[in-house]
Design a protein around this motif. Structure first.
Motif, PDB file in Angstrom:
ATOM      1  N   GLN A 263       0.847  -1.187   0.000  1.00 31.92           N
ATOM      2  CA  GLN A 263       0.000   0.000   0.000  1.00 31.92           C
ATOM      3  C   GLN A 263       0.889   1.246   0.000  1.00 31.92           C
ATOM      4  N   LEU A 264       0.761   2.041  -1.061  1.00 32.63           N
ATOM      5  CA  LEU A 264       1.550   3.261  -1.175  1.00 32.63           C
ATOM      6  C   LEU A 264       0.610   4.460  -1.275  1.00 32.63           C
ATOM      7  N   GLY A 265       0.845   5.434  -0.444  1.00 34.95           N
ATOM      8  CA  GLY A 265      -0.011   6.626  -0.448  1.00 34.95           C
ATOM      9  C   GLY A 265       0.416   7.631  -1.483  1.00 34.95           C
ATOM     10  N   CYS A 266       0.323   7.275  -2.747  1.00 36.37           N
ATOM     11  CA  CYS A 266       0.700   8.173  -3.844  1.00 36.37           C
ATOM     12  C   CYS A 266      -0.538   8.522  -4.655  1.00 36.37           C
ATOM     13  N   LYS A 267      -0.553   9.749  -5.145  1.00 34.61           N
ATOM     14  CA  LYS A 267      -1.689  10.138  -5.972  1.00 34.61           C
ATOM     15  C   LYS A 267      -1.583   9.492  -7.352  1.00 34.61           C
ATOM     16  N   THR A 268      -2.723   9.264  -7.952  1.00 35.30           N
ATOM     17  CA  THR A 268      -2.771   8.609  -9.254  1.00 35.30           C
ATOM     18  C   THR A 268      -3.325   9.584 -10.281  1.00 35.30           C
TER      19      THR A 268
ATOM     20  N   LYS B 251       3.434   1.354 -11.642  1.00 34.14           N
ATOM     21  CA  LYS B 251       4.785   1.915 -11.714  1.00 34.14           C
ATOM     22  C   LYS B 251       5.807   0.944 -11.129  1.00 34.14           C
ATOM     23  N   LEU B 252       5.411   0.209 -10.098  1.00 34.78           N
ATOM     24  CA  LEU B 252       6.306  -0.829  -9.577  1.00 34.78           C
ATOM     25  C   LEU B 252       6.562  -1.892 -10.633  1.00 34.78           C
ATOM     26  N   LEU B 253       5.529  -2.242 -11.371  1.00 33.31           N
ATOM     27  CA  LEU B 253       5.687  -3.213 -12.450  1.00 33.31           C
ATOM     28  C   LEU B 253       6.639  -2.679 -13.511  1.00 33.31           C
ATOM     29  N   ASP B 254       6.561  -1.383 -13.784  1.00 33.43           N
ATOM     30  CA  ASP B 254       7.476  -0.781 -14.761  1.00 33.43           C
ATOM     31  C   ASP B 254       8.925  -0.890 -14.303  1.00 33.43           C
ATOM     32  N   VAL B 255       9.154  -0.790 -13.000  1.00 36.13           N
ATOM     33  CA  VAL B 255      10.507  -0.958 -12.472  1.00 36.13           C
ATOM     34  C   VAL B 255      10.991  -2.379 -12.730  1.00 36.13           C
TER      35      VAL B 255
ATOM     36  N   ALA C 281       2.009  -6.015 -23.923  1.00 40.92           N
ATOM     37  CA  ALA C 281       2.229  -7.395 -23.492  1.00 40.92           C
ATOM     38  C   ALA C 281       2.225  -7.504 -21.973  1.00 40.92           C
ATOM     39  N   TRP C 282       2.599  -6.441 -21.289  1.00 44.85           N
ATOM     40  CA  TRP C 282       2.612  -6.421 -19.831  1.00 44.85           C
ATOM     41  C   TRP C 282       1.330  -5.814 -19.268  1.00 44.85           C
ATOM     42  N   GLY C 283       0.304  -5.697 -20.092  1.00 38.11           N
ATOM     43  CA  GLY C 283      -0.988  -5.194 -19.629  1.00 38.11           C
ATOM     44  C   GLY C 283      -1.026  -3.703 -19.417  1.00 38.11           C
ATOM     45  N   ARG C 284      -0.150  -2.976 -20.086  1.00 38.28           N
ATOM     46  CA  ARG C 284      -0.062  -1.524 -19.921  1.00 38.28           C
ATOM     47  C   ARG C 284      -0.275  -0.842 -21.265  1.00 38.28           C
ATOM     48  N   LYS C 285      -0.948   0.301 -21.250  1.00 43.47           N
ATOM     49  CA  LYS C 285      -1.075   1.071 -22.486  1.00 43.47           C
ATOM     50  C   LYS C 285       0.253   1.728 -22.838  1.00 43.47           C
ATOM     51  N   ARG C 286       0.932   2.183 -21.811  1.00 42.20           N
ATOM     52  CA  ARG C 286       2.230   2.824 -21.983  1.00 42.20           C
ATOM     53  C   ARG C 286       2.941   2.809 -20.642  1.00 42.20           C
ATOM     54  N   PHE C 287       4.250   2.659 -20.658  1.00 41.62           N
ATOM     55  CA  PHE C 287       5.006   2.688 -19.413  1.00 41.62           C
ATOM     56  C   PHE C 287       5.025   4.104 -18.847  1.00 41.62           C
ATOM     57  N   ALA C 288       5.107   4.190 -17.534  1.00 40.50           N
ATOM     58  CA  ALA C 288       5.092   5.490 -16.864  1.00 40.50           C
ATOM     59  C   ALA C 288       6.401   6.234 -17.087  1.00 40.50           C
TER      60      ALA C 288
ATOM     61  N   ALA D 103      10.206  10.062 -14.033  1.00 38.96           N
ATOM     62  CA  ALA D 103      10.078  10.972 -12.888  1.00 38.96           C
ATOM     63  C   ALA D 103       8.972  10.513 -11.938  1.00 38.96           C
ATOM     64  N   THR D 104       7.846  10.066 -12.483  1.00 39.04           N
ATOM     65  CA  THR D 104       6.745   9.611 -11.626  1.00 39.04           C
ATOM     66  C   THR D 104       7.080   8.292 -10.945  1.00 39.04           C
ATOM     67  N   ILE D 105       7.857   7.434 -11.621  1.00 33.76           N
ATOM     68  CA  ILE D 105       8.293   6.181 -11.005  1.00 33.76           C
ATOM     69  C   ILE D 105       9.208   6.463  -9.823  1.00 33.76           C
ATOM     70  N   THR D 106      10.085   7.454  -9.977  1.00 29.19           N
ATOM     71  CA  THR D 106      10.992   7.826  -8.897  1.00 29.19           C
ATOM     72  C   THR D 106      10.217   8.301  -7.674  1.00 29.19           C
ATOM     73  N   ARG D 107       9.128   9.026  -7.890  1.00 34.64           N
ATOM     74  CA  ARG D 107       8.319   9.508  -6.762  1.00 34.64           C
ATOM     75  C   ARG D 107       7.695   8.351  -5.996  1.00 34.64           C
ATOM     76  N   VAL D 108       7.294   7.319  -6.706  1.00 32.79           N
ATOM     77  CA  VAL D 108       6.720   6.145  -6.041  1.00 32.79           C
ATOM     78  C   VAL D 108       7.771   5.467  -5.174  1.00 32.79           C
TER      79      VAL D 108
END
Length: 202
Positions: A40-45, A53-57, A84-91, A94-99
């Motif tokens: 559980q991460l308290g980040c805005k979406t 975003k974790l999956l993108d990592v 293929a990874w169930g994503r329209k586009r990878f994040a 910068a937003t991944i770093t915030r997570v």
């Protein structure tokens, strides 16, 4: 269950075809469900959920990205791999770093629990029939010579072995692993001189 692979025309192309096949397979099995359930991460979406975003990592590590900033140049343009990874586009990187910055000790403990649940469910070692046969682990600890300027090269440790005198020189390396620095070389003819004469203790 018999698995069949085939070729078909695609509107989009990817340079990570094996990684795309792996992503599709894992998505079909809902492989990462424990991560979404426990972390559980308290980040805005805005466009991407924190767990996406974790999956993108994870995908960036499997794609051999040296750092998160390579996500923008190597993964984001590859929409076929994202699909293929169930994503329209990878994040965006910068937003991944915030997570990742939003992780707390509690979040890390949740992540550890989720990874352990995945291991318990998927790990072959835990499902080995120990009552019928032994489990053998084949680990290769063979040391290979590497230069001081080799990328990510560090001095290793091998139990019971010591570095032989002159082991860092080319003469001690196996011929099969030696590479010439230039087509021709000139041997040194002058002896090495000390920068200063050591002072006598008497």
């Amino acid at each position: 269950m018999l698995k069949r692979l085939g070729l078909s025309a695609m509107k989009r192309h990817t340079q990570y075809a094996p990684l795309a096949a792996l992503g599709y397979f894992l998505q079909q099995r809902d492989f990462f469900a424990p991560l979404w359930e426990h972390v559980q991460l308290g980040c805005k979406t805005v466009l991407h959920e924190p767990h996406e975003k974790l999956l993108d990592v994870v995908v960036s590590m499997l794609a051999d990205c040296a750092s998160l900033k390579q996500i923008n140049t190597r993964l984001r343009p590859d929409t076929a791999l994202a699909a293929a990874w169930g994503r329209k586009r990878f994040a965006d990187q910068a937003t991944i770093t915030r997570v990742l910055d939003a992780f707390t000790p509690v979040s890390v403990a949740q992540l550890r629990t989720a990874v352990e649940r995945i291991y318990v469910r998927e790990g072959r070692a835990l499902h080995h029939p120990f009552d019928q046969e032994l489990l053998f682990l084949d680990i290769d600890l063979t040391g290979l010579p590497a230069g001081r300027r080799a990328e990510a090269s560090t001095k290793g440790y091998f139990s019971g072995e010591k570095t032989a005198v002159g082991a860092s020189s080319l003469g001690s390396a196996p011929l099969s692993t030696m590479r010439a620095w230039c087509p021709c070389s000139i041997p040194a003819t002058k002896p090495v001189r000390l920068a200063c004469t050591p002072r006598s203790p008497w």
